[in-house]
Design a protein around this motif. Sequence first.
Motif, PDB file in Angstrom:
ATOM      1  N   CYS A   2       0.837  -1.206   0.000  1.00 16.38           N
ATOM      2  CA  CYS A   2       0.000   0.000   0.000  1.00 16.38           C
ATOM      3  C   CYS A   2       0.874   1.259   0.000  1.00 16.38           C
ATOM      4  N   ILE A   3       1.942   1.227   0.788  1.00 18.17           N
ATOM      5  CA  ILE A   3       2.795   2.423   0.900  1.00 18.17           C
ATOM      6  C   ILE A   3       3.655   2.624  -0.347  1.00 18.17           C
ATOM      7  N   THR A   4       4.276   1.554  -0.847  1.00 18.43           N
ATOM      8  CA  THR A   4       5.141   1.752  -2.024  1.00 18.43           C
ATOM      9  C   THR A   4       4.306   2.238  -3.209  1.00 18.43           C
ATOM     10  N   GLU A   5       3.131   1.670  -3.323  1.00 18.49           N
ATOM     11  CA  GLU A   5       2.238   2.103  -4.397  1.00 18.49           C
ATOM     12  C   GLU A   5       1.859   3.566  -4.224  1.00 18.49           C
ATOM     13  N   LEU A   6       1.629   3.928  -2.959  1.00 19.34           N
ATOM     14  CA  LEU A   6       1.266   5.313  -2.650  1.00 19.34           C
ATOM     15  C   LEU A   6       2.360   6.274  -3.119  1.00 19.34           C
ATOM     16  N   VAL A   7       3.616   5.918  -2.795  1.00 21.89           N
ATOM     17  CA  VAL A   7       4.727   6.798  -3.171  1.00 21.89           C
ATOM     18  C   VAL A   7       4.815   6.918  -4.692  1.00 21.89           C
ATOM     19  N   VAL A   8       4.712   5.776  -5.368  1.00 25.36           N
ATOM     20  CA  VAL A   8       4.880   5.814  -6.812  1.00 25.36           C
ATOM     21  C   VAL A   8       3.669   6.460  -7.494  1.00 25.36           C
ATOM     22  N   PHE A   9       2.472   6.127  -7.017  1.00 24.12           N
ATOM     23  CA  PHE A   9       1.277   6.760  -7.570  1.00 24.12           C
ATOM     24  C   PHE A   9       1.251   8.263  -7.258  1.00 24.12           C
ATOM     25  N   GLY A  10       1.721   8.595  -6.087  1.00 26.20           N
ATOM     26  CA  GLY A  10       1.755  10.001  -5.675  1.00 26.20           C
ATOM     27  C   GLY A  10       2.605  10.837  -6.607  1.00 26.20           C
ATOM     28  N   CYS A  11       3.584  10.187  -7.236  1.00 28.55           N
ATOM     29  CA  CYS A  11       4.478  10.901  -8.143  1.00 28.55           C
ATOM     30  C   CYS A  11       3.929  10.961  -9.550  1.00 28.55           C
ATOM     31  N   ARG A  12       2.724  10.485  -9.740  1.00 27.58           N
ATOM     32  CA  ARG A  12       2.217  10.466 -11.096  1.00 27.58           C
ATOM     33  C   ARG A  12       1.990  11.878 -11.632  1.00 27.58           C
ATOM     34  N   SER A  13       2.974  12.715 -11.399  1.00 26.44           N
ATOM     35  CA  SER A  13       2.841  14.081 -11.876  1.00 26.44           C
ATOM     36  C   SER A  13       3.215  14.140 -13.347  1.00 26.44           C
TER      37      SER A  13
END
Lengths: 263, 331
Positions: free
Chosen positions: A65-76
Motif C-alpha cells: 500500500c505504501i510503495t504504491e502510494l509513493v509511486v502513484f503520488g508521483c504520477r505528476s
Amino acid sequence: MKAIRKYGTVLKLSLQNAFVYRSNVIGGLLFYTLFIFVFFNLWRAIYQGGRVAGYSLTQMVWYLCITELVVFGCRSGVFGQMNEDVKSGSIAYQLNRPYHYVFYQFFTALGGMVFNLLVFGTMAIVLGMIMVGPIPGFRLQSLPFVLISGIMGMVLNFFILMALGLTAFRMEENFAFYLIYQKLVFMLGMFIPVEFLPGWLRDIARFLPFSYVAWAPARLAVAFSWELFIEVFPVQVLWAVIAFFIAMAMYRFGVSGIQAHGG
Amino acid sequence: MEAITVSGLNKVYRTRIKEEGLGASFKALIRPVYKQVQAVRDISFTINKGEILAFIGPNGAGKSTTIKMLTGILHPTSGTISVLGLNPVKERQKLSYHIGTVFGQKSQLWFHLPPTDSFALLGAIYDIEKDKLKKRVDELSELFEIGDLLQTPVRKMSLGQRIRCEVAASLLHEPDILFLDEPTIGLDVVVKQSIRELIMRMNREQGTTIFLTSHDAGDVEHVCRRAIVIDHGQIILDQPVKKLKYDYLNRKIIAVRFEVPQRLEVPEGVKLEKSGEMAARLSVDTRRCSIDEVMRWLIAQGGVADITVEDPPMEEIIASIFSHKEEGAAG
C-alpha cells in the motif's frame, strides 16, 4: 520573500489544478485498488502462514500500500512533461520568464504530489484496514517520520525523472531511460522489499538510489525503528540532492545548446 | 531611441542526416553524419522604441529562430544582439521582466483553470504587487473585452477568446517590447481584425514596441508601419509598409461563383486567372482598379452566388520581390 510568493503561487495553482482532473483521480484510485487487490491475493497465496524474510502478511500488504502510494503520488508525469516541453518547443515560453524552470516544474509537481498523497493516502489506509487490519505495533508518533520519508522518496523520484526527461534536449528518443528506471524502482522496492533479494543484490541495491524511492518509507511504515530511520533517511536526502544537481546540470547543458523544435 | 539592435546575426543548426535503407541506418548509428543548416544568415537591423515592425517571410524562413534569439531562448552562432540595452544571451532573466511574448500556437494559460488564476500566477512570477496587478487586470480586461471570460476555464473558450486572453497575459507586467509570433494564425477574419486593433491600441496608448512575425499579408498591411522581409535566413527587404504595399501588396485574389453560366470580360486592372462556366478566379491590381469597382462590376454581371476576397499567399509576394529585384539589377 519574492521567491516565496512566486513558487508559493505556483504550488497553490497546481494544487487547484489537481482538483480539476476528477476522472483522472477516480481512474487512478480504481487502478490503485485493483493493483493492491491483485497483489494482496498473490501474497496471500504465497504466505501460507508464517513470515517471509521477516515480513508477515499484514506487513507485506501494508508495505505494498505504501510503495504504491509513493509511486502513484508521483504520477505528476514529470518525465512526459519535460519531454513534451522540449520536443514541442513550448519550453520557449518558460525560458524567457523570471523564474527558474527546474524550480517552477518542481513546485508544479509538488502541488500534484500533495494532492495525491491526501487522496491515495486515504485510500491506502482504507484498503489496508479492510484487507488485513492495523499494522501490528504501529505507533502514531512514528507517522510524521514515515511521512517525511515518503515525501523524500517522491522528491527523489521527481528529480531522477526530471533529469531523464531533460535528456530530450539532446536525444531524439529517450523513452528507454524511463522504462529502465521504472523497472528498477519496481524490482528494487516497489514490488518486493529489498530484504527478499539475494544477499549480493541487496548489497548492490543499498548503494543505488532506486530502493530509496519506495522501499525506505514502506519499510519504515511496517517496521519502524529509530535505527532504520537514521540509517535510511539521510541516504534518501543525499540521493535527492545528487539527483537535483544532476537535473540542474542537465538543464543547463540542455539550454546552452538548445535546438528548439517546432519552428 | 533604439529598442532592438542586431548586427551580423547568424544561426547555424546541426542536424543529423541519414541516407535511405537499413544499411545506412546502421552506419548512422555508429557514425552519424551531420548537415549544417543556416537558419539565419548575417542579418542586421535596428528597431526604435514605439515602432510596430512586421517580420515576415514564408514558413521556415528563419522568423521564429530570430525571435527566439532576440528573447534569449536560442544562442546565436555569431553576431551581436542588444534588446533594451541588454544582451539576451547573458541577461535573459533580467530582460524577461521587460519583454512579453505571444506564440500563436503555444499557450501560456493553464488549460483547466480560468485566466484569473493564470494571471495571479504571472503576477507573482513578475513580482507585481497585488493591488497593482488587480488594476492592471481590470485595465486589460476592459481593453481586450475579456471581463466575462476571467472566470471561465480556458478549455471552454474559443480560439479567438483564448488568444485575447493570451495577449492580455503577456502584457500584465507592462513590457516595453511585445514579441508576437504568428498571433493571428488559425483565426477567422473578424477575430483577426480585433486582435490587430488591440495590438495597434497597445502601441498607441502604452507606447509598446511591437515585433510581429506573420506569414499573413493582412497582418502586415493593417498593423505595421515598417516591414522586414526575410527568406532563407536573409533579409531581402526592409522598408515602410506603405511602399511595400504599393510595390508588392497591390494584388487581391477574388474567387467568385455564379448561379447561372457567365462569360466574363474583365475590366482593366483585373486578370482572369482561372475561369469556368460557373466560377472564376480573378487577380486584381488594386493600383489600377479598386476592390469596390470590381465588386460592383461583378454584381452587375448578375447571378453571383459567392465571393471571397483574399490576399495572395506570402510565397507569391516573396517571389515577386525577387523577380522585381532581378529586374532592377538587370535594368
